[in-house]
Motif scaffolding. Sequence first.
Motif, PDB file in Angstrom:
ATOM      1  N   ALA A 169       0.842  -1.205   0.000  1.00 33.72           N
ATOM      2  CA  ALA A 169       0.000   0.000   0.000  1.00 33.72           C
ATOM      3  C   ALA A 169       0.874   1.251   0.000  1.00 33.72           C
ATOM      4  CB  ALA A 169      -0.923  -0.011   1.214  1.00 33.72           C
ATOM      5  N   ARG A 170       1.955   1.206   0.802  1.00 32.60           N
ATOM      6  CA  ARG A 170       2.863   2.347   0.809  1.00 32.60           C
ATOM      7  C   ARG A 170       3.495   2.530  -0.568  1.00 32.60           C
ATOM      8  NH1 ARG A 170       6.080   0.386   5.018  1.00 32.60           N
ATOM      9  NH2 ARG A 170       4.488  -0.118   6.507  1.00 32.60           N
TER      10      ARG A 170
ATOM     11  N   SER B 142       2.220   1.635  -3.377  1.00 36.53           N
ATOM     12  CA  SER B 142       1.166   2.120  -4.263  1.00 36.53           C
ATOM     13  C   SER B 142       0.955   3.612  -4.051  1.00 36.53           C
ATOM     14  CB  SER B 142      -0.132   1.360  -3.988  1.00 36.53           C
ATOM     15  OG  SER B 142      -1.188   1.908  -4.730  1.00 36.53           O
ATOM     16  N   ASP B 143       0.953   4.042  -2.764  1.00 33.58           N
ATOM     17  CA  ASP B 143       0.814   5.467  -2.484  1.00 33.58           C
ATOM     18  C   ASP B 143       1.988   6.250  -3.065  1.00 33.58           C
ATOM     19  OD1 ASP B 143      -1.515   4.963  -1.160  1.00 33.58           O
ATOM     20  OD2 ASP B 143      -0.639   5.057   0.859  1.00 33.58           O
TER      21      ASP B 143
ATOM     22  N   ALA C 218       1.568   6.504  -6.789  1.00 33.13           N
ATOM     23  CA  ALA C 218       0.550   7.501  -7.143  1.00 33.13           C
ATOM     24  C   ALA C 218       1.100   8.907  -6.955  1.00 33.13           C
ATOM     25  CB  ALA C 218      -0.698   7.299  -6.292  1.00 33.13           C
ATOM     26  N   LEU C 219       1.824   9.131  -5.866  1.00 33.23           N
ATOM     27  CA  LEU C 219       2.423  10.448  -5.623  1.00 33.23           C
ATOM     28  C   LEU C 219       3.454  10.781  -6.690  1.00 33.23           C
ATOM     29  CD1 LEU C 219       2.644  12.866  -3.706  1.00 33.23           C
ATOM     30  CD2 LEU C 219       4.404  11.582  -2.478  1.00 33.23           C
TER      31      LEU C 219
END
Length: 141
Positions: free
Chosen positions: A84-85, A87-88, A91-92
């Motif tokens: 998830a990190r 993925s974040d 995205a960032l």
Amino acid sequence: MTETSPSPSTGPAIVPASPAAREANVQADAGSAVPPPASSGGDQLARIEDKCARIEDKYARSEALLSRVEEKVEGAAGRMNEAARQSDLAALRSEVRAVADRTRRLPGAGALVLTAVITAVLTVVLMIAVQRLNLDAMLPR
């Protein structure tokens, strides 16, 4: 016919028992001389202890299995958090890239200064043209 006695007999039987019947009674009495509850109680206690030991073994195996499952779940949760990190971060990163692309397309400082100079020169030229052609009377006062 035979008469029945008004009260039942509680004493020994009137007819003597046969020798075979007497021997069966003696064997039955000898078998009952060994106290069955004591020996069967010990056997029953041993069986109960054996079952308890088996239950404890099953419990220990189940507990070990649950601890392994718990470790695997914790590991999977850690991997999911990391994903998830990531993925974040991805995205960032893509958002920053999009903003950078948009700002690269904007005109630079040189283009802005050139546009300002051209606008000022054209404004002066048009105002001089309006005054020479006496068009300033058309402007509201």
